[in-house]
Structures are given as structure tokens and as C-alpha cells.
Design a protein around this motif. Structure first.
Motif, PDB file in Angstrom:
ATOM      1  N   GLY A   1       8.859   5.705 -31.644  1.00  0.00           N
ATOM      2  CA  GLY A   1       9.790   6.817 -32.157  1.00  0.00           C
ATOM      3  C   GLY A   1      11.018   6.380 -32.309  1.00  0.00           C
ATOM      4  N   CYS A   2      12.109   7.218 -33.051  1.00  0.00           N
ATOM      5  CA  CYS A   2      13.503   6.957 -32.920  1.00  0.00           C
ATOM      6  C   CYS A   2      14.347   8.091 -32.436  1.00  0.00           C
ATOM      7  CB  CYS A   2      13.805   6.839 -34.362  1.00  0.00           C
ATOM      8  SG  CYS A   2      15.599   6.493 -34.628  1.00  0.00           S
ATOM      9  N   ASN A   3      15.303   7.928 -31.506  1.00  0.00           N
ATOM     10  CA  ASN A   3      15.897   8.924 -30.970  1.00  0.00           C
ATOM     11  C   ASN A   3      16.703   9.611 -31.656  1.00  0.00           C
ATOM     12  OD1 ASN A   3      15.341   8.894 -28.314  1.00  0.00           O
ATOM     13  ND2 ASN A   3      16.800   7.484 -27.285  1.00  0.00           N
ATOM     14  N   ILE A   4      17.306   9.034 -32.915  1.00  0.00           N
ATOM     15  CA  ILE A   4      18.084   9.830 -33.706  1.00  0.00           C
ATOM     16  C   ILE A   4      17.241  10.711 -34.756  1.00  0.00           C
ATOM     17  CG2 ILE A   4      19.958   9.415 -35.156  1.00  0.00           C
ATOM     18  CD1 ILE A   4      20.544   8.255 -32.540  1.00  0.00           C
ATOM     19  N   HIS A   5      16.042  10.252 -35.449  1.00  0.00           N
ATOM     20  CA  HIS A   5      15.315  10.693 -36.290  1.00  0.00           C
ATOM     21  C   HIS A   5      14.087  10.983 -35.702  1.00  0.00           C
ATOM     22  CE1 HIS A   5      18.068   7.853 -38.139  1.00  0.00           C
ATOM     23  NE2 HIS A   5      18.637   8.930 -38.645  1.00  0.00           N
ATOM     24  N   ASP A   6      14.056  12.424 -35.050  1.00  0.00           N
ATOM     25  CA  ASP A   6      12.700  12.738 -34.457  1.00  0.00           C
ATOM     26  C   ASP A   6      11.398  12.656 -35.370  1.00  0.00           C
ATOM     27  OD1 ASP A   6      14.215  13.444 -32.360  1.00  0.00           O
ATOM     28  OD2 ASP A   6      14.524  15.632 -33.139  1.00  0.00           O
ATOM     29  N   TRP A   7      11.563  12.728 -36.605  1.00  0.00           N
ATOM     30  CA  TRP A   7      10.255  12.608 -37.422  1.00  0.00           C
ATOM     31  C   TRP A   7       9.864  11.441 -37.449  1.00  0.00           C
ATOM     32  CZ3 TRP A   7      15.162  13.634 -39.354  1.00  0.00           C
ATOM     33  CH2 TRP A   7      15.760  12.455 -40.388  1.00  0.00           C
ATOM     34  N   MET A   8      10.658  10.256 -37.222  1.00  0.00           N
ATOM     35  CA  MET A   8      10.032   8.816 -37.275  1.00  0.00           C
ATOM     36  C   MET A   8       9.121   8.564 -36.466  1.00  0.00           C
ATOM     37  SD  MET A   8      13.675   6.657 -38.161  1.00  0.00           S
ATOM     38  CE  MET A   8      12.815   5.193 -37.892  1.00  0.00           C
ATOM     39  N   LEU A   9       7.760   8.063 -36.900  1.00  0.00           N
ATOM     40  CA  LEU A   9       6.539   7.680 -36.059  1.00  0.00           C
ATOM     41  C   LEU A   9       5.942   6.686 -36.767  1.00  0.00           C
ATOM     42  CD1 LEU A   9       4.766   8.816 -33.890  1.00  0.00           C
ATOM     43  CD2 LEU A   9       3.758  10.410 -35.462  1.00  0.00           C
TER      44      LEU A   9
ATOM     45  N   ILE B   1      22.187   3.076 -41.567  1.00  0.00           N
ATOM     46  CA  ILE B   1      22.779   3.861 -40.414  1.00  0.00           C
ATOM     47  C   ILE B   1      22.125   3.210 -38.983  1.00  0.00           C
ATOM     48  CG2 ILE B   1      23.202   6.033 -41.700  1.00  0.00           C
ATOM     49  CD1 ILE B   1      20.055   6.298 -40.963  1.00  0.00           C
ATOM     50  N   ARG B   2      22.368   3.783 -38.254  1.00  0.00           N
ATOM     51  CA  ARG B   2      21.898   3.262 -37.012  1.00  0.00           C
ATOM     52  C   ARG B   2      20.220   3.979 -36.540  1.00  0.00           C
ATOM     53  NH1 ARG B   2      26.313   3.001 -32.417  1.00  0.00           N
ATOM     54  NH2 ARG B   2      26.839   5.186 -33.382  1.00  0.00           N
ATOM     55  N   HIS B   3      19.529   3.011 -36.097  1.00  0.00           N
ATOM     56  CA  HIS B   3      18.174   3.649 -35.416  1.00  0.00           C
ATOM     57  C   HIS B   3      18.292   3.390 -33.998  1.00  0.00           C
ATOM     58  CE1 HIS B   3      16.532   5.086 -39.039  1.00  0.00           C
ATOM     59  NE2 HIS B   3      16.713   3.696 -39.604  1.00  0.00           N
ATOM     60  N   HIS B   4      17.373   4.055 -33.188  1.00  0.00           N
ATOM     61  CA  HIS B   4      17.101   3.778 -31.590  1.00  0.00           C
ATOM     62  C   HIS B   4      15.846   3.948 -31.285  1.00  0.00           C
ATOM     63  CE1 HIS B   4      18.807   4.545 -27.533  1.00  0.00           C
ATOM     64  NE2 HIS B   4      17.580   4.134 -27.298  1.00  0.00           N
ATOM     65  N   VAL B   5      15.128   2.705 -31.579  1.00  0.00           N
ATOM     66  CA  VAL B   5      13.677   2.515 -31.522  1.00  0.00           C
ATOM     67  C   VAL B   5      13.273   2.623 -29.917  1.00  0.00           C
ATOM     68  CG1 VAL B   5      11.585   1.214 -32.054  1.00  0.00           C
ATOM     69  CG2 VAL B   5      13.678   1.506 -33.675  1.00  0.00           C
TER      70      VAL B   5
HETATM   71 CU   LIG Z   1      16.039   6.425 -36.889  1.00  0.00          CU
END
Ligand SMILES: [Cu+2]
Length: 226
Positions: free
Chosen positions: A135-143, A98-102
Motif C-alpha cells: 500500500g501507499c500511505n499517501i494514496h489509499d487506492w494504491m494496491l 510526487i512522493r509515495h510512501h510504500v
Molecule cells: Cu503514493
């Protein structure tokens, strides 16, 4: 008589040469290893703490330019903490389908890698020392954190709060510790570490950590693929 003197002189020269060779071997023998331990105020081992050693007196020689990797796997950054030497090129491969947006808004490195799958073509160069929160714009918990250092001598603690640094030149160093939740400045954690050739050294830190608060993972609809 002259011949005897010449032989004695030759012996003297050879002895001096042998001594000089021994001294220079000693001078080049590495110091350490340095064994570091990081615990919190209750004595609990602290994982993901970065322990760095800065030589006192002269700035450390810059290592050859290097690269590092910040993965994205199962909608998390891996590793959680990535220490790098200033100037390191970091790639951000996305191992999910899936896509991420770092992105990062940190002053040490503001950047954005718009929605992507696979590995973006150009790595990101971390050219300023400091803390870069990702962070990732799509998955707020990614840190995750990239910690950019001005010394090439650093290591990261494992789950047991321990870390090791090897092959350092003997000399005087200052050790520091950093952690994403460190209360207070890393500059104030400095401890002297004298390092003698062939001798292990220990350094231990007791750190105060801010309480952990992470955005909980959202249940993602697998058919929507975000
Ligand atoms: Cu992501």
C-alpha cells in the motif's frame, strides 16, 4: 581372427558410446512448454493469476539471486501482481514527480519506505514465501501484491487467462494457482503435471474469486502535489 574380434569390439564400443550420447541428449532435452489457462466459474479468463510448478520428489535447484521491479507510475503500482522467487531483491522506483510512501503489514514481509521520490537506495529482499500486500500511505487506492514462491518455475496469466512456462526439465510436477482474490487456499489447487521431453503439456484451473473491492482514486490537487 584376433584382429576381427578387436574390430568387432571397437564397433560395439562405438555403438554403445553413440547410444549413450543419444540417451544423455534426450535426458537434457527440455520438457514442455506448459500451457496454463485460468478461468473463473463462469468461464471468464482470469488475469494476473500466478501459476507455479513444483517438481515432485526433489526440491528445485535455487536459481541465481535475482532482482525485480515494482514501479509506481501515475499513482498506481505497476505491476499489480509481481511473482518472485524467495530471496529476490525488489526495487521500488517512483516514476511520479510526487512522493509515495510504500509499506506492507503482511507477515511474509513487513517493511516501509518512508516518503520518497526516485528510487530508494536499498532494494527490499523478499526472504519469506507468501503473499505481501503493498500500500501507499499517501494514496489509499494504491494496491499491489508481491507473491513470494519457493519454486523458480512460475508465470502470470495475461488478460486472456493464459500463461506459458518453457525450458523445464522433464519430470513430475505439481501445478498450483494463486490470485489476490482467490477464495480458499492455493495449496488446495494442486494438479499433477507430468512433463515429457519435447512434449507440450496443458494445465487448466477454474477458480472462485472473491468480489473486487478497491478504494476509489481520490482527485488529487495537482498544486498540492500529494
Ligand atoms: Cu503514493
Amino acid at each position: 581372427m584376433t584382429r576381427r574380434l578387436a574390430i568387432a569390439g571397437l564397433f560395439l564400443v562405438l555403438t554403445l558410446l553413440a547410444l549413450a550420447a543419444r540417451t544423455s541428449v534426450n535426458a537434457q532435452a527440455p520438457g514442455g512448454p506448459v500451457e496454463a489457462t485460468v478461468a473463473d466459474e463462469k468461464g471468464k479468463p482470469v488475469e494476473d493469476a500466478v501459476v507455479s510448478l513444483m517438481p515432485l520428489g526433489s526440491a528445485p535447484a535455487a536459481p541465481a539471486p535475482s532482482t525485480a521491479i515494482m514501479d509506481q507510475h501515475d499513482k498506481e503500482f505497476v505491476p499489480y501482481v509481481l511473482p518472485v522467487y524467495v530471496g529476490t531483491r525488489v526495487t521500488f522506483p517512483n516514476r511520479d514527480n510526487i512522493r509515495h510512501h510504500v509499506y506492507s503489514f503482511s507477515s511474509a514481509k513487513k517493511f516501509e519506505l518512508p516518503l520518497y521520490i526516485g528510487t530508494p537506495a536499498a532494494p527490499v529482499v523478499f526472504d519469506k514465501p507468501g503473499v505481501v500486500a503493498l500500500g501507499c500511505n499517501i494514496h489509499d487506492w494504491m494496491l499491489a501484491y508481491i507473491y513470494v514462491l519457493t519454486t523458480p518455475f512460475f508465470t502470470k496469466t495475461a488478460a486472456d487467462g493464459k500463461a506459458r512456462l518453457e525450458a523445464l526439465a522433464p519430470g513430475a510436477y505439481e501445478a498450483r494457482v494463486w490470485h489476490p482474490r482467490l477464495r480458499g487456499d492455493t495449496e488446495k489447487t494442486g494438479k499433477p503435471v507430468p512433463l515429457a521431453a519435447g512434449e507440450a503439456a496443458q494445465v487448466s484451473f477454474i477458480v472462485s474469486l472473491k468480489s473486487e473491492w478497491r478504494i476509489p482514486r481520490r482527485i488529487v490537487d495537482p498544486y498540492r502535489g500529494s
